[in-house]
Enzyme design. Structure first.
Site, short mmCIF file in Angstrom:
data_model
loop_
_atom_site.label_atom_id
_atom_site.label_comp_id
_atom_site.label_asym_id
_atom_site.label_seq_id
_atom_site.Cartn_x
_atom_site.Cartn_y
_atom_site.Cartn_z
N TYR A 1 0.85 -1.19 0.00
CA TYR A 1 0.00 0.00 0.00
C TYR A 1 0.88 1.24 0.00
O TYR A 1 1.75 1.39 0.87
CB TYR A 1 -0.95 0.04 1.20
N GLN B 1 -10.38 0.87 1.52
CA GLN B 1 -10.83 0.05 0.40
C GLN B 1 -9.67 -0.69 -0.27
O GLN B 1 -9.83 -1.82 -0.75
CB GLN B 1 -11.62 0.87 -0.63
N ASN C 1 -2.67 6.38 6.85
CA ASN C 1 -3.28 7.17 7.92
C ASN C 1 -3.95 6.27 8.95
O ASN C 1 -3.83 5.05 8.90
CB ASN C 1 -4.27 8.19 7.34
N SER D 1 5.06 8.78 12.35
CA SER D 1 6.51 8.73 12.24
C SER D 1 7.18 9.58 13.31
O SER D 1 6.60 10.51 13.84
CB SER D 1 6.93 9.22 10.85
N GLN E 1 11.47 15.50 10.02
CA GLN E 1 10.54 14.52 10.58
C GLN E 1 9.19 15.17 10.89
O GLN E 1 8.13 14.61 10.63
CB GLN E 1 11.12 13.91 11.86
N HIS F 1 6.26 15.42 8.34
CA HIS F 1 5.51 14.23 7.90
C HIS F 1 4.02 14.40 8.14
O HIS F 1 3.20 13.97 7.33
CB HIS F 1 6.00 12.99 8.65
N GLU G 1 11.65 5.30 16.19
CA GLU G 1 11.69 4.77 14.83
C GLU G 1 13.04 5.11 14.18
O GLU G 1 13.71 4.25 13.62
CB GLU G 1 10.54 5.38 14.01
N HIS G 2 13.42 6.37 14.25
CA HIS G 2 14.71 6.84 13.74
C HIS G 2 15.52 7.40 14.91
O HIS G 2 14.98 8.16 15.72
CB HIS G 2 14.54 7.96 12.72
N ASP H 1 15.81 7.55 4.31
CA ASP H 1 14.46 7.62 3.75
C ASP H 1 14.45 7.40 2.24
O ASP H 1 13.45 6.95 1.68
CB ASP H 1 13.83 8.99 4.05
N GLU I 1 3.74 -36.66 28.80
CA GLU I 1 2.65 -35.78 28.38
C GLU I 1 1.35 -36.54 28.11
O GLU I 1 0.36 -35.95 27.67
CB GLU I 1 3.07 -34.98 27.14
N HIS J 1 1.66 -40.31 20.06
CA HIS J 1 2.99 -39.75 19.81
C HIS J 1 4.07 -40.77 20.16
O HIS J 1 5.02 -40.99 19.40
CB HIS J 1 3.20 -38.48 20.65
#
Length: 428
Positions: free
Chosen positions: A124, A186, A209, A233, A255, A258, A322-323, A356, A410, A415
């Site tokens: 995506y 969608q 988002n 981010s 940053q 974003h 994250e960074h 990036d 067990e 088994h």
């Protein structure tokens, strides 16, 4: 940005708090869209494209003619930059190929692993405020290296029904098989369930988002795997007395632009440097085209003055960014103390923008503190490890009795019997 000077450890929880994301309010809307797509396929996707992306589509698929048009529309210098980035990303991820080596755990007992590509993956790519063609390279390149047989990409079109040409060109360079015009929930639903046009995939990758995040979480419960939990981010910069204030401010703002729910954190050991960076952030902010968005992100963000770099590193590890940018003199020493981070940038010249776009590392990374448990996207993200084992007669003699005893303990008689019949065959 809020400023903390020499905070006590009991204040850290407040410092590392992310902007609150309440996805519960979105779930009813997201569930409704997903169920509609599951039941009505292409018809539902087109309906929501008209509703959310304000475009009437006759076909979801991007045509070969549109791919050709995109290549001609794109500036040659940008095409060359995309190829440079792709080559570096390819080189870095190709070096991650796994080679399983057989190990004889006991005489006659051999075990090994084989790495097998996920056959069908869905990517995506957001196309709203910023068409992220760089993310196409980050997601499709390792998928191609891994050997995924079907790489499907969904991205929202503009009001004229066209996909950003840079996204299409990057997809062509990276080896995407099929591209569809679908955005938001969608798109996630189409790839998760499959429609008349969009194939069902086994794993979905990519940012988005809050609606996209919620949709990925929902479909991951029973339909497909996803790359990782995602949130807004973020970056953490650790700066000492010799840090370049102009560079640090630029990193923080790169940053912040974003989105309004992004977050930046500066940790420094120098009062003088803190003041320099604050002034530089305010100066550079005024020149940004997206300054209103960046300013909103800065409201979620913090400056922190600490006593030394050990404390700075402990606070960063608690934050799990994250960074992480280490703009300090002894960055190699500090790098050894990194425990929780998605991607780390060492020294004053290693800006987040390099990772990036074009250094070669992947920019699809864990956010919102998930770096404590998740890795960023890498070649293994597109593979499964299948284990194999082979036993000879000697292998049965070596481990057979241990298997019987453990199965008995067990209370799993079948088994035990599966091994017992083999042991008895050796005595026949």
């Amino acid at each position: 940005m809020r400023t903390y000077r020499y905070p006590q450890q009991n204040e850290w929880k407040e410092i590392i708090q992310r902007p609150h994301l309440d996805l519960s309010k979105l779930h009813a809307t997201v569930t409704g869209v997903l169920n509609d797509i599951k039941e009505h396929g292409d018809e539902a996707v087109k309906k929501y494209e008209a509703q959310f992306d304000h475009v009437t589509l006759h076909s979801l698929a991007v045509s070969a003619q549109e791919m050709d048009e995109a290549e001609h529309l794109l500036d040659d210098k940008l095409k060359a930059a995309i190829i440079v980035a792709h080559d570096n990303i390819h080189a870095f991820h190709a070096a991650q190929k796994f080679e399983g080596k057989p190990i004889e755990t006991r005489q006659g007992v051999t075990c090994w692993q084989k790495s097998v590509a996920i056959e069908k993956v869905g990517l995506y790519i957001p196309g709203g405020t910023a068409p992220l063609f760089s993310t196409v390279l980050m997601l499709a390149t390792p998928a191609k290296i891994a050997g995924c047989s079907e790489i499907v990409l969904c991205t929202p079109p503009n009001s004229e029904g066209k996909v950003n040409p840079a996204i299409l060109y990057a997809a062509q360079v990276a080896g995407v098989n099929r591209i569809f015009k679908a955005g938001g929930v969608q798109a996630i639903g189409a790839m998760a369930y499959g429609t008349e046009s969009v194939p069902k995939v086994y794993k979905i990758f990519g940012p988005g988002n809050q609606y996209v995040m919620a949709a990925k979480q929902q479909v991951s419960l029973d339909e497909v795997a996803i790359d990782m939990p995602a949130g807004p981010s973020e970056v953490c910069v650790i700066a000492d007395h010799q840090a370049n204030a102009t560079f640090v401010a630029a990193d923080l703002l790169s940053q912040a632009e974003h989105g309004i729910d992004s977050q930046v954190l500066l940790i420094t050991t120098s009062e003088e440097k803190l003041q320099e960076i604050q002034e530089e952030v305010n100066r550079q902010l005024q020149a940004l085209p997206r300054k209103e968005m960046a300013a909103k992100a800065l409201e979620n963000s913090n400056y922190v003055l600490v006593s030394d770099l050990d404390e700075a590193m402990k606070l960063s590890n608690a934050y799990a960014p994250e960074h992480l940018i280490l703009q300090v003199e002894d960055y190699e020493i500090l790098a050894e103390k990194v425990i929780n981070a998605g991607s780390v940038f060492l020294g004053k010249y290693a800006c987040e923008s390099a990772g990036d776009y074009a250094s070669g590392t992947n920019h699809t990374l864990p956010t919102h503190g998930y770096a404590t448990a998740y890795s960023g996207v890498n070649l293994d993200s597109y593979c499964r490890k299948i284990t194999f084992q082979h036993l000879t007669e000697q292998g049965i003699r070596e481990i057979g009795r241990a298997v019987e005893l453990m199965a008995e303990a067990e209370q799993l008689d079948a088994h035990r019997n599966a091994m017992t019949v083999r042991i008895k065959s050796l005595k026949a």
